[in-house]
Scaffold this motif. Structure first.
Motif, PDB file in Angstrom:
ATOM      1  N   GLY A 180       0.803  -1.219   0.000  1.00 27.91           N
ATOM      2  CA  GLY A 180       0.000   0.000   0.000  1.00 27.91           C
ATOM      3  C   GLY A 180       0.836   1.268   0.000  1.00 27.91           C
ATOM      4  O   GLY A 180       0.359   2.325   0.411  1.00 27.91           O
ATOM      5  N   MET A 181       2.083   1.171  -0.471  1.00 23.11           N
ATOM      6  CA  MET A 181       3.009   2.314  -0.445  1.00 23.11           C
ATOM      7  C   MET A 181       3.388   2.803  -1.841  1.00 23.11           C
ATOM      8  O   MET A 181       4.265   3.652  -1.983  1.00 23.11           O
ATOM      9  CB  MET A 181       4.287   1.914   0.308  1.00 23.11           C
ATOM     10  N   PHE A 182       2.706   2.301  -2.852  1.00 21.21           N
ATOM     11  CA  PHE A 182       3.125   2.623  -4.214  1.00 21.21           C
ATOM     12  C   PHE A 182       2.881   4.092  -4.553  1.00 21.21           C
ATOM     13  O   PHE A 182       3.686   4.712  -5.262  1.00 21.21           O
ATOM     14  CB  PHE A 182       2.392   1.723  -5.210  1.00 21.21           C
ATOM     15  N   GLU A 183       1.812   4.658  -4.042  1.00 24.57           N
ATOM     16  CA  GLU A 183       1.552   6.077  -4.299  1.00 24.57           C
ATOM     17  C   GLU A 183       2.621   6.940  -3.648  1.00 24.57           C
ATOM     18  O   GLU A 183       3.140   7.880  -4.274  1.00 24.57           O
ATOM     19  CB  GLU A 183       0.169   6.483  -3.783  1.00 24.57           C
ATOM     20  N   SER A 184       2.982   6.628  -2.409  1.00 31.43           N
ATOM     21  CA  SER A 184       4.043   7.387  -1.734  1.00 31.43           C
ATOM     22  C   SER A 184       5.365   7.253  -2.486  1.00 31.43           C
ATOM     23  O   SER A 184       6.113   8.231  -2.638  1.00 31.43           O
ATOM     24  CB  SER A 184       4.210   6.889  -0.297  1.00 31.43           C
ATOM     25  N   TYR A 185       5.630   6.060  -2.949  1.00 28.07           N
ATOM     26  CA  TYR A 185       6.880   5.820  -3.696  1.00 28.07           C
ATOM     27  C   TYR A 185       6.922   6.654  -4.969  1.00 28.07           C
ATOM     28  O   TYR A 185       7.937   7.280  -5.288  1.00 28.07           O
ATOM     29  CB  TYR A 185       6.981   4.334  -4.029  1.00 28.07           C
ATOM     30  N   ASN A 186       5.823   6.689  -5.692  1.00 23.32           N
ATOM     31  CA  ASN A 186       5.780   7.466  -6.920  1.00 23.32           C
ATOM     32  C   ASN A 186       5.858   8.963  -6.661  1.00 23.32           C
ATOM     33  O   ASN A 186       6.440   9.707  -7.455  1.00 23.32           O
ATOM     34  CB  ASN A 186       4.527   7.120  -7.721  1.00 23.32           C
ATOM     35  N   GLN A 187       5.313   9.406  -5.546  1.00 26.99           N
ATOM     36  CA  GLN A 187       5.470  10.814  -5.174  1.00 26.99           C
ATOM     37  C   GLN A 187       6.933  11.119  -4.881  1.00 26.99           C
ATOM     38  O   GLN A 187       7.451  12.166  -5.273  1.00 26.99           O
ATOM     39  CB  GLN A 187       4.598  11.143  -3.955  1.00 26.99           C
ATOM     40  N   TRP A 188       7.594  10.198  -4.186  1.00 27.10           N
ATOM     41  CA  TRP A 188       9.023  10.382  -3.902  1.00 27.10           C
ATOM     42  C   TRP A 188       9.836  10.403  -5.195  1.00 27.10           C
ATOM     43  O   TRP A 188      10.759  11.208  -5.355  1.00 27.10           O
ATOM     44  CB  TRP A 188       9.513   9.254  -2.999  1.00 27.10           C
TER      45      TRP A 188
END
Length: 357
Positions: free
Chosen positions: A295-303
Motif C-alpha cells: 500500500g506504499m506505491f503512491e508514496s513511492y511514486n510521489q518520492w
C-alpha cells in the motif's frame, strides 16, 4: 648461571616482541592521524605523517597507496605517479590502486597511458563496477560515446550493485534520446543513491523520459520474436516491456504527472506479472510490486516524481499524507532495492542517435 641466561633471553625476546607491537601500533596511529589530516584538507601534514609511518613499515602497501592518493589530492602529480606505479605490479594490487593511478594519469593528460592501464585493470578485475565506470568516463573524454556507454552497461552487467554505471548510462541514454533505458536505469539508480544532487538530476531525466515515451507511440512498436523453444534474449525483454507499457497509452489523457504515473505503472505491473514476470525476472519490478502490495506505491511514486513534477504540489501532498509517506521512507530504508546479477537485459543495440553532445 643457566637460570640467569634463560631469564635474560626471555627478557630479550619479550623486548623484541614488545618493540614490534609498539612499532606496529605507532605506525597505525600515524596512519590514522594522516587520515584525519586528509579529511580536513591538510595534505602537506598528511604526507609528512604518512612518510613517518612508512619509515616504521616501509613495505606497507596501504600506506603507500594512501600516500599516492594524497599527493594526487595536493596536486603533486609527479610524486603521485612515482608512488603509485610500483603498486600496480604489487602482488596485493587492488581496484583502488588502479583507480588512483587512473586519476593521476588523467590529471597529467596521459590519456593513452590511462586507457592501457584500465584495459589491464579490467582484465585483472573483470567484475569491478568502479573500473568500468572510470573507464567509461575516460572514453567519454575521448568523445568515444559508444565505447563509454558500452563500458557503463558492461559495468552494470558485471557489478549490478554499483550505482555509478547506472547514473552515467542514464545520462548517456538521455542524450541519445532513448527513454526506455533512462526509465529503467534511472529509477534503479535513484533507489541505490537516494538523497544526493545526482538523484535530483536523474529524477528530472526519468520524468521527462516518461513524457518522451508517451509522446511518441512509435516507441511502443514491438514485435516479439518466435519463442516456441522457450528461449529468452535481451531483445525479448525490451520488446515485452514495450508491449506491456504500450497498453497503458489510454491512461495518459491529460499529460504526465505523479498521479497519472501511479495509474500507468500500477497497470503495467499487473500486466507484466500476468504475461512476462516469470520469463523475465527483474528486481526493479519485484521491488515495485512489493510496494504496491504494502500500500506504499503512491508514496513511492510521489518520492520518485513529485519534486521534479511540481515542488509545491509535492510538499502539499506530503503534508496531507505524512504518516503514509514516513512509513514508506522507513520501509525503503529497511528494504532497499538490490539488483540481481542474473538479470541483465541490455543487448547494447541502442546506439547513440540524435546525440546532444
Amino acid at each position: 648461571m643457566n637460570k640467569r641466561s634463560s631469564l635474560l633471553k626471555a627478557f630479550l625476546v619479550a623486548g623484541v616482541l614488545f618493540s614490534q607491537v609498539v612499532v606496529a601500533q605507532d605506525a597505525k596511529e600515524l596512519y590514522n592521524t594522516a587520515s584525519g589530516f586528509i579529511r580536513s584538507g591538510d595534505y602537506s601534514n598528511a604526507i609528512l605523517v604518512l612518510n613517518q609511518a612508512l619509515q616504521l613499515e616501509p613495505d606497507n602497501y596501504e600506506y603507500k597507496k594512501q600516500l599516492a592518493f594524497t599527493f594526487y589530492l595536493k596536486g603533486d602529480l609527479i610524486k603521485a605517479k612515482s608512488v603509485v606505479e610500483p603498486l600496480l605490479n604489487h602482488r596485493d594490487v587492488d581496484v583502488q590502486a588502479f583507480q588512483i593511478a587512473g586519476n593521476i594519469y588523467v590529471g597529467r593528460e596521459e590519456w593513452k597511458t590511462a586507457q592501457r592501464m584500465y584495459e589491464r585493470a579490467l582484465k585483472k578485475f573483470p567484475n569491478s563496477g568502479e573500473l568500468y565506470n572510470d573507464n567509461g568516463t575516460l572514453l567519454m573524454n575521448f568523445k568515444m560515446y559508444d565505447g563509454a556507454l558500452r563500458s557503463w552497461i558492461k559495468g552494470i552487467e558485471q557489478d549490478p550493485a554499483f550505482p555509478g554505471n547506472y547514473y552515467n548510462a542514464t545520462k548517456t541514454y538521455d542524450f541519445s534520446n532513448n527513454p526506455l533505458w533512462c526509465i529503467l536505469y534511472g529509477e534503479t539508480f535513484m533507489n541505490m543513491e537516494s538523497f544526493t544532487t545526482r538523484t535530483a538530476e536523474i529524477r528530472n531525466i526519468v520524468l521527462e523520459s516518461y513524457k518522451k515515451l508517451f509522446n511518441d507511440p512509435s516507441l511502443f512498436d514491438a514485435m516479439l520474436p518466435d519463442d516456441k523453444k522457450g528461449k529468452k534474449s535481451n531483445a525479448d525483454f525490451v520488446e515485452a516491456y514495450k508491449t506491456s507499457m504500450g497498453k497503458q497509452m489510454s491512461v495518459v489523457t491529460g499529460g504526465i504527472d505523479p498521479e497519472v504515473l501511479v495509474m500507468v505503472r500500477t497497470r503495467f505491473l499487473l500486466d507484466w506479472f500476468s504475461f512476462y514476470g516469470m520469463k523475465y525476472p527483474f528486481a526493479l519490478f519485484d521491488f515495485q510490486r512489493s510496494l504496491l502490495r504494502e500500500g506504499m506505491f503512491e508514496s513511492y511514486n510521489q518520492w520518485l516524481f513529485g519534486p521534479a513534477a511540481n515542488q509545491a504540489g509535492y510538499k502539499a501532498w506530503i503534508g496531507l499524507h505524512k504518516q503514509d509517506y514516513d512509513a514508506f521512507l522507513n520501509y525503503q530504508r529497511n528494504n532497499p532495492l538490490k539488483p540481481r546479477p542474473d538479470e541483465y537485459y541490455n543487448d547494447g543495440r541502442f546506439t547513440l542517435i540524435n546525440s546532444g553532445y
